[in-house]
Motif scaffolding. Sequence first.
Motif, PDB file in Angstrom:
ATOM      1  N   PRO A  43       0.785  -1.236   0.000  1.00  0.00           N
ATOM      2  CA  PRO A  43       0.000   0.000   0.000  1.00  0.00           C
ATOM      3  C   PRO A  43       0.822   1.295   0.000  1.00  0.00           C
ATOM      4  CG  PRO A  43       0.047  -0.911   2.198  1.00  0.00           C
ATOM      5  CD  PRO A  43       0.791  -1.882   1.310  1.00  0.00           C
ATOM      6  N   GLY A  44       1.627   1.482  -1.040  1.00  0.00           N
ATOM      7  CA  GLY A  44       2.417   2.706  -1.140  1.00  0.00           C
ATOM      8  C   GLY A  44       3.245   2.713  -2.411  1.00  0.00           C
ATOM      9  N   THR A  45       3.695   3.893  -2.793  1.00  0.00           N
ATOM     10  CA  THR A  45       4.467   4.020  -4.037  1.00  0.00           C
ATOM     11  C   THR A  45       5.908   3.536  -3.900  1.00  0.00           C
ATOM     12  OG1 THR A  45       5.035   6.323  -3.545  1.00  0.00           O
ATOM     13  CG2 THR A  45       3.047   5.940  -4.865  1.00  0.00           C
ATOM     14  N   THR A  46       6.342   3.251  -2.679  1.00  0.00           N
ATOM     15  CA  THR A  46       7.691   2.703  -2.505  1.00  0.00           C
ATOM     16  C   THR A  46       7.726   1.193  -2.718  1.00  0.00           C
ATOM     17  OG1 THR A  46       7.369   2.476  -0.122  1.00  0.00           O
ATOM     18  CG2 THR A  46       8.373   4.526  -0.912  1.00  0.00           C
ATOM     19  N   TYR A  47       6.550   0.561  -2.786  1.00  0.00           N
ATOM     20  CA  TYR A  47       6.486  -0.877  -3.069  1.00  0.00           C
ATOM     21  C   TYR A  47       6.716  -1.095  -4.560  1.00  0.00           C
ATOM     22  CZ  TYR A  47       4.600  -1.679   1.599  1.00  0.00           C
ATOM     23  OH  TYR A  47       4.434  -1.748   2.957  1.00  0.00           O
ATOM     24  N   GLY A  67      -2.509   3.207   3.884  1.00  0.00           N
ATOM     25  CA  GLY A  67      -1.118   3.228   3.438  1.00  0.00           C
ATOM     26  C   GLY A  67      -0.712   4.657   3.135  1.00  0.00           C
ATOM     27  N   GLU A  68       0.151   4.813   2.157  1.00  0.00           N
ATOM     28  CA  GLU A  68       0.648   6.129   1.763  1.00  0.00           C
ATOM     29  C   GLU A  68      -0.487   6.984   1.187  1.00  0.00           C
ATOM     30  OE1 GLU A  68       3.640   7.959  -1.642  1.00  0.00           O
ATOM     31  OE2 GLU A  68       3.761   5.835  -1.148  1.00  0.00           O
ATOM     32  N   TRP A  69      -0.464   8.275   1.494  1.00  0.00           N
ATOM     33  CA  TRP A  69      -1.434   9.218   0.935  1.00  0.00           C
ATOM     34  C   TRP A  69      -1.094   9.472  -0.525  1.00  0.00           C
ATOM     35  CZ3 TRP A  69      -5.794  11.081   3.239  1.00  0.00           C
ATOM     36  CH2 TRP A  69      -5.924  10.836   4.613  1.00  0.00           C
ATOM     37  N   VAL A  70      -2.122   9.425  -1.382  1.00  0.00           N
ATOM     38  CA  VAL A  70      -1.960   9.628  -2.817  1.00  0.00           C
ATOM     39  C   VAL A  70      -3.088  10.539  -3.303  1.00  0.00           C
ATOM     40  CG1 VAL A  70      -2.056   8.478  -5.083  1.00  0.00           C
ATOM     41  CG2 VAL A  70      -0.862   7.382  -3.184  1.00  0.00           C
ATOM     42  N   THR A  71      -2.750  11.439  -4.230  1.00  0.00           N
ATOM     43  CA  THR A  71      -3.748  12.286  -4.868  1.00  0.00           C
ATOM     44  C   THR A  71      -3.940  11.808  -6.297  1.00  0.00           C
ATOM     45  OG1 THR A  71      -3.161  14.185  -3.506  1.00  0.00           O
ATOM     46  CG2 THR A  71      -4.318  14.650  -5.564  1.00  0.00           C
ATOM     47  N   GLY A  72      -5.200  11.615  -6.688  1.00  0.00           N
ATOM     48  CA  GLY A  72      -5.519  11.163  -8.036  1.00  0.00           C
ATOM     49  C   GLY A  72      -6.820  11.775  -8.504  1.00  0.00           C
ATOM     50  N   PRO A  73      -7.387  11.259  -9.575  1.00  0.00           N
ATOM     51  CA  PRO A  73      -8.608  11.821 -10.149  1.00  0.00           C
ATOM     52  C   PRO A  73      -9.802  11.809  -9.196  1.00  0.00           C
ATOM     53  CG  PRO A  73      -7.675  10.137 -11.589  1.00  0.00           C
ATOM     54  CD  PRO A  73      -6.871  10.141 -10.340  1.00  0.00           C
ATOM     55  N   TYR A  74      -9.791  10.896  -8.237  1.00  0.00           N
ATOM     56  CA  TYR A  74     -10.914  10.789  -7.303  1.00  0.00           C
ATOM     57  C   TYR A  74     -10.571  11.299  -5.904  1.00  0.00           C
ATOM     58  CZ  TYR A  74     -12.819   8.137 -11.155  1.00  0.00           C
ATOM     59  OH  TYR A  74     -13.252   7.758 -12.407  1.00  0.00           O
ATOM     60  N   ASN A  78      -5.589   7.788   1.686  1.00  0.00           N
ATOM     61  CA  ASN A  78      -4.561   6.825   2.090  1.00  0.00           C
ATOM     62  C   ASN A  78      -5.109   5.391   2.016  1.00  0.00           C
ATOM     63  OD1 ASN A  78      -6.228   6.806   4.389  1.00  0.00           O
ATOM     64  ND2 ASN A  78      -4.497   6.474   5.762  1.00  0.00           N
ATOM     65  N   VAL A  79      -6.271   5.225   1.381  1.00  0.00           N
ATOM     66  CA  VAL A  79      -6.884   3.900   1.224  1.00  0.00           C
ATOM     67  C   VAL A  79      -6.286   3.221  -0.002  1.00  0.00           C
ATOM     68  CG1 VAL A  79      -9.045   2.643   0.808  1.00  0.00           C
ATOM     69  CG2 VAL A  79      -9.031   4.641   2.326  1.00  0.00           C
ATOM     70  N   TRP A  80      -5.857   1.983   0.172  1.00  0.00           N
ATOM     71  CA  TRP A  80      -5.327   1.169  -0.910  1.00  0.00           C
ATOM     72  C   TRP A  80      -6.195  -0.071  -1.068  1.00  0.00           C
ATOM     73  CZ3 TRP A  80      -0.869   1.915  -4.011  1.00  0.00           C
ATOM     74  CH2 TRP A  80      -0.240   3.151  -3.788  1.00  0.00           C
ATOM     75  N   ASP A  81      -6.511  -0.400  -2.320  1.00  0.00           N
ATOM     76  CA  ASP A  81      -7.401  -1.510  -2.647  1.00  0.00           C
ATOM     77  C   ASP A  81      -6.596  -2.754  -2.998  1.00  0.00           C
ATOM     78  OD1 ASP A  81      -9.395   0.457  -2.470  1.00  0.00           O
ATOM     79  OD2 ASP A  81      -9.318   0.858  -4.627  1.00  0.00           O
TER      80      ASP A  81
END
Length: 107
Positions: A43-47, A67-74, A78-81
């Motif tokens: 759950p993060g961009t370092t994976y 997990g890691e906080w992410v900004t996207g279209p929605y 910090n929720v990872w699926d």
Amino acid sequence: MSIDETSPSTAAAAADEEAAAVTLSVTRYPVAPGHRVNVRSGPGTTYRIVRTLPYGASVPIYCQRPGEWVTGPYGTTNVWDNIADGEYVSDAYVRTGSDGYVAPRCG
């Protein structure tokens, strides 16, 4: 006196049916249009990147975890699926219709 025994092939068939029923009950959600989303091993961009989803993909969500906080279209989240065993995408790229959890938390 009779003994009811289940043959290994009958037991395997029953397990396959149960697994298919669970798979059918999982909702699929569309990935943001125009985005090829990286699928990560955690759950993060370092994976590490496991694969990249194609344009127009939809994904099942088996469970979700913070997990890691992410900004996207929605939005920013910090929720990872969890979309498969050992495969995660940021919920910021999946249209679930909710800002929160839509599936159980991963154990």
